[in-house]
Each structure stands twice: as C-alpha cells, then as structure tokens.
Design an enzyme around this catalytic site. Sequence first.
Site, PDB file in Angstrom:
ATOM      1  N   ASP A 226       0.814  -1.221   0.000  1.00 44.34           N
ATOM      2  CA  ASP A 226       0.000   0.000   0.000  1.00 44.34           C
ATOM      3  C   ASP A 226       0.848   1.271   0.000  1.00 44.34           C
ATOM      4  O   ASP A 226       0.386   2.327   0.426  1.00 44.34           O
ATOM      5  CB  ASP A 226      -0.947   0.052   1.207  1.00 44.34           C
ATOM      6  CG  ASP A 226      -1.724  -1.229   1.412  1.00 44.34           C
ATOM      7  OD1 ASP A 226      -2.250  -1.743   0.410  1.00 44.34           O
ATOM      8  OD2 ASP A 226      -1.794  -1.717   2.554  1.00 44.34           O
TER       9      ASP A 226
ATOM     10  N   LYS B 221       2.828   2.474  -4.994  1.00 43.71           N
ATOM     11  CA  LYS B 221       3.631   2.075  -6.146  1.00 43.71           C
ATOM     12  C   LYS B 221       2.981   2.473  -7.460  1.00 43.71           C
ATOM     13  O   LYS B 221       3.662   2.739  -8.445  1.00 43.71           O
ATOM     14  CB  LYS B 221       3.859   0.555  -6.108  1.00 43.71           C
ATOM     15  CG  LYS B 221       4.665   0.092  -4.904  1.00 43.71           C
ATOM     16  CD  LYS B 221       4.867  -1.409  -4.894  1.00 43.71           C
ATOM     17  CE  LYS B 221       3.603  -2.184  -4.600  1.00 43.71           C
ATOM     18  NZ  LYS B 221       3.102  -1.978  -3.224  1.00 43.71           N
TER      19      LYS B 221
ATOM     20  N   ALA C  94      -3.680  -7.331  -5.445  1.00 41.39           N
ATOM     21  CA  ALA C  94      -3.054  -6.021  -5.545  1.00 41.39           C
ATOM     22  C   ALA C  94      -4.033  -5.068  -6.225  1.00 41.39           C
ATOM     23  O   ALA C  94      -4.926  -5.497  -6.948  1.00 41.39           O
ATOM     24  CB  ALA C  94      -1.763  -6.107  -6.351  1.00 41.39           C
TER      25      ALA C  94
ATOM     26  N   HIS D 241      -4.235  -0.881  -7.969  1.00 44.06           N
ATOM     27  CA  HIS D 241      -3.801   0.487  -8.193  1.00 44.06           C
ATOM     28  C   HIS D 241      -5.014   1.281  -8.670  1.00 44.06           C
ATOM     29  O   HIS D 241      -5.668   0.911  -9.642  1.00 44.06           O
ATOM     30  CB  HIS D 241      -2.702   0.550  -9.253  1.00 44.06           C
ATOM     31  CG  HIS D 241      -1.447  -0.154  -8.865  1.00 44.06           C
ATOM     32  ND1 HIS D 241      -0.791   0.090  -7.687  1.00 44.06           N
ATOM     33  CD2 HIS D 241      -0.733  -1.108  -9.505  1.00 44.06           C
ATOM     34  CE1 HIS D 241       0.282  -0.681  -7.627  1.00 44.06           C
ATOM     35  NE2 HIS D 241       0.336  -1.418  -8.709  1.00 44.06           N
TER      36      HIS D 241
ATOM     37  N   GLN E 258       2.248  -5.930  -3.394  1.00 44.81           N
ATOM     38  CA  GLN E 258       2.425  -6.028  -1.941  1.00 44.81           C
ATOM     39  C   GLN E 258       3.723  -5.312  -1.517  1.00 44.81           C
ATOM     40  O   GLN E 258       4.075  -4.310  -2.097  1.00 44.81           O
ATOM     41  CB  GLN E 258       2.407  -7.486  -1.474  1.00 44.81           C
ATOM     42  CG  GLN E 258       1.045  -8.148  -1.543  1.00 44.81           C
ATOM     43  CD  GLN E 258       0.731  -8.732  -2.902  1.00 44.81           C
ATOM     44  OE1 GLN E 258       1.555  -9.348  -3.533  1.00 44.81           O
ATOM     45  NE2 GLN E 258      -0.501  -8.539  -3.343  1.00 44.81           N
TER      46      GLN E 258
END
Length: 453
Positions: free
Chosen positions: A12, A15, A38, A40, A223
């Site tokens: 978190d 990225k 994951a 985004h 991660q």
Amino acid sequence: MNLCVLGAQWGDEGKGKIVDLLTPHFAIVARYQGGHNAGHTVYVGRRKFVLHLIPSGILHSSVTCVIGNGVVVDPVALFKELDELTGMGIEWRDRLLVSDKAHLILPYHRDIELLAEARRGERKIGTTSRGIGPAYEDKVARRGVRVGDLRDQSAGGPLASAIRENVEARNRLVGGVALRWEDVFAMLCETVWPRLRPLVADTSLYLHRAMLDGRRMMFEGAQGTLLDIDHGTYPFVTSSNAVAGGVCTGLGIGPRAVGTVLGVAKAYTTRVGGGPLPTELSDAVGERLRETGQEYGASTGRPRRCGWFDAVAVRYAARVNGLSALALTKLDVLDEFEELKVCTAYQCAGQIVTEMPGDSAQLAACTPVYETMPGWRASTRGITKFSDLPAEARDYVRRLEEISEVPAAIISTGSERSETILREGSIAAEWSVKEGVPEDTVGFGLGSGDGTE
C-alpha cells in the site's frame, strides 16, 4: 538501465503512482508476482478504475505489459479488467502478454481459502479470500494448472485429470454444495482459453529478446517487502516473493538484468490484515493519519492500520532488496501535524534492538523507540522542488534517509503525477513527467496492494 519498483513496507505504499510516473521512460512493464489482491487506483476521464492484475503501464499506448510466470492469474478477474479498459477506450490488444507458465486461480481455490481463514480463528492472516494462497500451494505441491496446460483439452489429458483431482479434493475438504469438475473443465475449454489464447506467450523468451534489442524494462512488484513469503513477518505474509529476488524467478530473467531497485515507502507506515505492526497508533492520531491519507484498501476498501514511520523496517527492506533509492510518498499527509515521530529502534525484552527480528511473535512483543521531530504546519501539496519544502519537512526527509540508510530520489507531494519532487543529483535526475498527457485525464492515486492474499 532496467528498473525494479517494489514496496519497502507492508504494501500500500503508492507504487501505482510511481510506476505511472516512470513508465514513459520504458518500453515494457512486467509484473513478477502476486495475484489480483493487488490494486492500483486509476482515474481516466474522471472515471475511476482499479487495476488488479494488469501492469500499470497499460495506460501508456507505447508500452507493452507482461504478466510473468510468478503471478497467479484469475482469468475471470483478468477478463473483467480487460472489458473495463475497453469500455474506457483504452486499446490493450497487442500490448499485453501472459506467461504460459503462470498458474491459474480457479473456483475451488477461493472456497478452500475461505475455509482455511475460518479455521484459523483469532490467528487469521487477514487475506482477501480471492484464492491466491491456495493457488500458490497447488503450484508448490505440483498439482497446479498453468496457462499453457489449457492447450491440451482432451478428455483423458493432464488438464482434465488435474481439474478432476483438485475438485474432488475440494469437495472432501469444504463439504456442503459439491463443485462439479466437469463444469470447471468446460469453463476453461469453452470460455477461458478462447479469450486467453491470443495473449499467451513464452514471456521469458520475449523479455530476453527485448533486452538484446536494447529495450528498457520496468519490473513491477505487488504487496511489499514485509509481506514477502520468505523475508516478511511470517506467517502474516503473502504467498509469493515480493522482494527484488522475485524478479528473476517470477519473470525468467537473470539477476544482471534487474538493474536499479527503487523501494517505495510512505512517509509514515500502514498495514492491512493481521500481524505485528510495531508503530501502530490505535488512537486519535492513527485515525487522523487514516482519514487524512484516505487509508482504505484499493481492492477491498478495508481500513488500513496506521502508525509512524518505521525506519527499522525500511532499513531491513533496503538490505534484502539492495535498494538503490527510495520513493517517499504521501509527505503531504503529514502537513498539519505539530510533531512527528520516527521509530529508530525497538525495545524487546528489556534490550534495544536495531534490526528487524525474524520471529513475528518477538516483533509483536517489541515496542518502538521513537525520535520526535517538529512538524511544519504548512502545505507541501504540489511542491516539485526539494528546496521549496518547509525547512522542517526537508529535515524530516533527510533524517529518514539517514536512519534508513538509503537516499530518497523521489518525493510525492500529492496524488497527481505532476505533484512530485525528482531530487537533483539522484538516480531520478533522468526521469521527468511525460509531456502531452493531461494530468486530469490519466493519473494514478496512491492506492496499492491490499493485505496479504
């Protein structure tokens, strides 16, 4: 030179924004581990979308994206993402490759994970229950189904045998409504393979040839270091190698190809799911960090546990990854705090410990040793030059660099791509925001991975 971007904390870290910022400087973005746990957060034309499996570079029309053999792929989740990208007008065809050696997440994996989490009781890992862990278990136990296995669809072939045996094992474990192996087999043959086949490739060979051609590559991790199956806070970890070493095994490339390693870390600390978090703040300050930073999982919306910056953890991440530099995110979240604390060591059983304990129970018993620093009580939002930061903010960044033993090449001062400091004299000097892409049209928020599985 190639670049690996990975999380230097418990995931978190933001990225997504960093990958999006740097992608224009690379021809290929390759994901090397994890599954669709994951996430985004992406904004396109004021519309929000969360990528789970597809590498973040897919929004850049000149970039080819690769899902490597180290990733576990839920085909239903993958197709959903592709359909949503198509609906947003993003052309992904001929720009996405999936390794024929990547293992598949199938319906029985989700059922098994739900059961396993329920049986753990108070020892729950805090997974997203999307089947990632059981898929990796099948991989290691040599009973997994790989993407390339779908080529042989004969009734008596290895694919049919593997599906039948795995479903029968699921039915013995789970009980209740039985799953029919014939239904899973038919789904793979009739629905999954026709859509997946055009994307399947020997991605190791593809990346090898791309390197010979001089094409620059970015390797994208999911991660974070402290969730790595070997080097994280075991057993409260994910089921894959999120550290830089995972690039080689997860993509089928040699270590000399990795190049620069950029670790992404928040200016404070967060974690989703169970497990030790030495600097966790279960008070009004922690709640303030959560609300100001909007610390909720991109994949599930779960609230993140928040605490002060843990330099012991980041220094550990620098060591096991061989970090070249840090990308420090969410500095602006700390703008209104009167004072800040930085964990410089732990106190464990009456002793001061300056290195990360390998045992999670020992880490959970540790208390942080803090150094207090003054806040800056001024807005850093959107600042693009380090010299323009308030003096206290500059001192804070320098202190994090000193204790973590790794320089901060990038500092994020907001969620927009342009709200970023690229430090002069650092490895970030060659990187800049790509011109010609409207900031209000395509951009990444700071939501990243969500928990362990």
